[in-house]
Design a protein around this motif. Structure first.
Motif, PDB file in Angstrom:
ATOM      1  N   ARG A 181      44.883  39.103  44.159  1.00 46.92           N
ATOM      2  CA  ARG A 181      45.299  38.470  42.909  1.00 46.92           C
ATOM      3  C   ARG A 181      46.703  37.862  42.993  1.00 46.92           C
ATOM      4  O   ARG A 181      47.053  37.010  42.173  1.00 46.92           O
ATOM      5  CB  ARG A 181      45.255  39.496  41.768  1.00 46.92           C
ATOM      6  CG  ARG A 181      43.868  40.061  41.457  1.00 46.92           C
ATOM      7  CD  ARG A 181      43.014  39.060  40.739  1.00 46.92           C
ATOM      8  NE  ARG A 181      43.473  38.732  39.410  1.00 46.92           N
ATOM      9  CZ  ARG A 181      43.023  39.283  38.289  1.00 46.92           C
ATOM     10  NH1 ARG A 181      42.068  40.195  38.326  1.00 46.92           N
ATOM     11  NH2 ARG A 181      43.494  38.898  37.110  1.00 46.92           N
ATOM     12  N   THR A 182      47.531  38.316  43.948  1.00 42.69           N
ATOM     13  CA  THR A 182      48.900  37.807  44.033  1.00 42.69           C
ATOM     14  C   THR A 182      49.125  36.886  45.236  1.00 42.69           C
ATOM     15  O   THR A 182      50.272  36.581  45.577  1.00 42.69           O
ATOM     16  CB  THR A 182      49.905  38.969  44.086  1.00 42.69           C
ATOM     17  OG1 THR A 182      49.613  39.788  45.219  1.00 42.69           O
ATOM     18  CG2 THR A 182      49.836  39.804  42.817  1.00 42.69           C
ATOM     19  N   TYR A 184      49.523  33.877  45.694  1.00 42.22           N
ATOM     20  CA  TYR A 184      49.705  32.740  44.796  1.00 42.22           C
ATOM     21  C   TYR A 184      49.665  31.388  45.503  1.00 42.22           C
ATOM     22  O   TYR A 184      49.156  30.414  44.947  1.00 42.22           O
ATOM     23  CB  TYR A 184      51.024  32.889  44.028  1.00 42.22           C
ATOM     24  CG  TYR A 184      51.048  34.070  43.094  1.00 42.22           C
ATOM     25  CD1 TYR A 184      49.992  34.307  42.206  1.00 42.22           C
ATOM     26  CD2 TYR A 184      52.122  34.964  43.082  1.00 42.22           C
ATOM     27  CE1 TYR A 184      50.006  35.393  41.343  1.00 42.22           C
ATOM     28  CE2 TYR A 184      52.149  36.049  42.221  1.00 42.22           C
ATOM     29  CZ  TYR A 184      51.090  36.265  41.365  1.00 42.22           C
ATOM     30  OH  TYR A 184      51.109  37.335  40.516  1.00 42.22           O
ATOM     31  N   VAL A 268      47.223  31.649  38.263  1.00 39.84           N
ATOM     32  CA  VAL A 268      48.377  31.215  39.042  1.00 39.84           C
ATOM     33  C   VAL A 268      48.964  29.973  38.383  1.00 39.84           C
ATOM     34  O   VAL A 268      48.241  29.218  37.719  1.00 39.84           O
ATOM     35  CB  VAL A 268      47.965  30.909  40.506  1.00 39.84           C
ATOM     36  CG1 VAL A 268      46.983  29.744  40.566  1.00 39.84           C
ATOM     37  CG2 VAL A 268      49.169  30.642  41.397  1.00 39.84           C
ATOM     38  N   ALA A 294      53.430  33.332  39.693  1.00 36.78           N
ATOM     39  CA  ALA A 294      52.656  34.181  38.786  1.00 36.78           C
ATOM     40  C   ALA A 294      52.279  33.392  37.534  1.00 36.78           C
ATOM     41  O   ALA A 294      53.038  32.525  37.078  1.00 36.78           O
ATOM     42  CB  ALA A 294      53.468  35.419  38.402  1.00 36.78           C
ATOM     43  N   ALA A 439      45.796  39.383  34.752  1.00 28.59           N
ATOM     44  CA  ALA A 439      46.814  39.363  35.797  1.00 28.59           C
ATOM     45  C   ALA A 439      47.821  40.488  35.582  1.00 28.59           C
ATOM     46  O   ALA A 439      48.291  40.719  34.464  1.00 28.59           O
ATOM     47  CB  ALA A 439      47.523  38.022  35.808  1.00 28.59           C
ATOM     48  N   GLU A 441      50.764  40.626  37.162  1.00 25.45           N
ATOM     49  CA  GLU A 441      52.085  40.001  37.183  1.00 25.45           C
ATOM     50  C   GLU A 441      52.029  38.698  36.397  1.00 25.45           C
ATOM     51  O   GLU A 441      51.086  37.920  36.550  1.00 25.45           O
ATOM     52  CB  GLU A 441      52.523  39.673  38.618  1.00 25.45           C
ATOM     53  CG  GLU A 441      52.681  40.878  39.517  1.00 25.45           C
ATOM     54  CD  GLU A 441      53.125  40.456  40.913  1.00 25.45           C
ATOM     55  OE1 GLU A 441      53.355  41.361  41.736  1.00 25.45           O
ATOM     56  OE2 GLU A 441      53.248  39.248  41.179  1.00 25.45           O
TER      57      GLU A 441
END
Length: 571
Positions: A181-182, A184, A268, A294, A439, A441
């Motif tokens: 998920r991060t 980006y 993102v 983020a 999310a 973050e």
């Protein structure tokens, strides 16, 4: 995923729809035209949600894109045979209903197809408590992770409601590569590739400013994004199809319906000012260097409301004294109306020319638009009165419209809610449900510091010619706002454009924007400037504030305006 046994570091994602009403044969053309891993389709727009909302009012079992069902009836067997998964947002306001309909289609065809769907975007029942008023439709823009869950569960078809346009591309890429998920930068690269191909043939030469440079456009092929593990991609199309894929056709789509350097989404925020485009080979353009951040803590919500009723009558004014004829018709109609509608607007389009060789070229158009919550005030009480002027007004009085009743119109407005307030659920082929977390973050959107600008060109000999002699443009709508992206091809042209085409100059060239707030963003990597014109489109496309309600021709109007351009740049 990777069911074709393709390169684990590459996924080939095609598109077969850019709007509800796009080429019906495109799904078959894409499946037959060459190798694909996934075929996607974007069927939703702000206006589409209103159309589907009215469908649902008539029949609660509807609310999805019916043309997608026809395409699946025609192509499901072919997609299964070629092992191509299909991901589309055609579910609209009723993804569960569409998924059930598709299972019936598969059963009727004697095919074993695993169908999944994503839901949670529909906030209509909670609109009041979320501070969104009392709209006809209220749908949050979800991201890609529900699609990922469905694909990981082996779905052959995934249908969604209102996800971001790029999510139908990001989801397959994230599932194929197992992105976190991060990650980006990778996600942002997929978002940019998705933004390029989601509007179908706009990436392969459709609506392209320098269309005369392209091969015969004919029926342009639909675009394909070959996405790599790092998020970079190559935009291409099936061999032998019409149109072309060039740096400029790709940039044209990149500049479509954007606002600033930060392109925010639920998964993102992509930095558009980091994109680099390279022509690798004929019909192959590489997108690289995309950075991601983020996502913001809120989700955008598409809100459509029935604003009232609308009607219009259009007068033809021919020959001499056009302004006086228009003034007479306006005075008469307004004084004859039994009740004045809440809104009454006049527009005079001076299409006439002196000493014209045809009657049509000697004629102007006078349009009267009325709106009111009461349908009676904009119905025959308006249009029949206009027709009564036929033998009592200016010489040569005639109309392009017939008297009739008013029709309902919609009003679009964006809303925003905390992402935590929006459920995001993947309903897998076996019926099990997976709640998708929002999310972990987030980062509030902030203005990107303006970039350093190149030195302006020294004073040179100039020639007064249309801006479009050297500049390309693409324009579009975002609710009631319009954007105009303008770019050039060489560094010297860029040095001229970025200093010449300021907000003040734009408002001088396009007087209709002069009283509005215009914001300029500079994208040096693309040699581009993007203008956001706030409020030009009133309350959205369905409101029809202008004769070009989606601002599709706004960029071409700008390109037609004349400027003093250095002669050396024109060669």
């Amino acid at each position: 995923m990777g069911r074709l046994g393709a390169d684990p570091d590459l996924i080939r994602i095609g598109n077969c729809s850019g709007f509800y009403g796009d080429r019906l044969s495109a799904m078959r053309e894409m499946l037959e035209g060459g190798e694909l891993d996934v075929l996607t389709g974007d069927y939703l727009a702000e206006l589409t949600m209103l159309i589907l909302g009215r469908d649902r009012m008539k029949d609660p079992s509807l609310g999805y894109a019916k043309t997608f069902v026809k395409q699946i009836e025609d192509c499901l067997g072919l997609a299964l045979e070629r092992n191509v998964q299909i991901v589309a947002n055609a579910g609209g306001l009723n993804p569960a209903g569409l998924a059930e309909r598709l299972r019936k289609v598969a059963a009727d065809l004697g095919l074993d197809a695993k169908v999944a769907h994503v839901e949670g975007d529909d906030l209509l029942s909670r609109a009041g408590e979320l501070g969104l008023g009392a709209p006809l439709t209220a749908n949050a823009y979800l991201g890609a992770w529900g699609i990922v869950e469905c694909l990981n569960a082996g779905a052959d078809i995934v249908v969604t409601g209102r996800v971001t346009d790029a999510s139908v591309i990001v989801g397959p890429a994230a599932a194929h590569f197992g992105w976190g998920r991060t990650e980006y930068d990778s996600l942002a690269g997929a978002v940019v590739a998705g933004h390029v191909i989601e509007c179908s043939t706009q990436a392969t030469g459709g609506n392209f400013a320098f269309f005369t440079e392209l091969p015969e456009l004919g029926r342009p092929g639909f675009p394909i994004a070959e996405i790599r593990r790092d998020g970079s991609s190559v935009i291409t199309k099936h061999e032998g199809t019409g149109g072309a894929v060039t740096v400029d056709t790709v940039e044209a789509q990149l500049m479509y319906e954007i606002q600033g350097p930060r392109y925010a989404g639920p998964d993102v925020t992509a930095r558009l000012d980091t994109i680099r485009l390279t022509q690798e080979a004929p019909d192959r353009v590489r997108i690289s260097g995309v950075r991601g951040e983020a996502p913001p803590p809120t989700l955008k919500v598409s809100l459509n409301t029935l604003g009232g009723f609308r009607n219009e009558m259009e007068f033809v004014l021919t020959g001499l004294d056009i302004e006086a004829k228009a003034a007479l018709a306006q005075r008469q109609l307004e004084s004859w109306l039994p009740v004045r509608p809440a809104e009454l607007e006049w527009t005079l389009a001076r299409l006439d020319r002196p000493d014209a060789e045809t009657e049509e070229q000697a004629s102007a158009l006078l349009r009267c638009v009325v709106r009111d919550p009461d349908p009676n005030k904009v119905g025959r009480a308006f249009s029949s009165v206009a027709v009564e002027l036929a033998l009592a007004s200016y010489p040569g009085c005639s109309f392009t419209t017939l008297p009739g009743n008013g029709s309902p119109y919609g009003v679009f407005s964006p809303g925003f809610v905390d992402a935590a307030e929006v459920p995001h659920t993947a309903v897998l082929p076996d019926g099990s449900r997976i709640a998708v977390a929002q999310a972990s973050e987030t980062a509030a959107l902030e203005e990107v510091p303006p970039p350093d600008l190149p030195e302006p060109l020294p004073a040179r000999e100039t020639r007064r010619v249309p801006l479009g002699t050297l500049a390309l443009a693409r324009s579009g709508d975002k609710g009631g706002d319009a954007n105009i992206g303008v770019w050039v091809r060489t560094d010297d042209q860029w040095r001229w454009l970025v200093h010449e085409l300021t907000v003040d100059r734009l408002q001088e060239l396009l007087p209709e924007t002069a009283a509005l707030t215009v914001t300029r963003h500079v994208l040096p990597n693309l040699r581009a400037v993007n203008f956001l014109v706030s409020g030009l489109l009133g309350q959205g496309v369905a409101y029809q504030a202008r004769f070009d309600p989606q601002a599709k021709g706004l960029g071409e109007w700008l390109r037609s305006r004349h400027l003093d351009i250095p002669v050396e740049l024109l060669s």
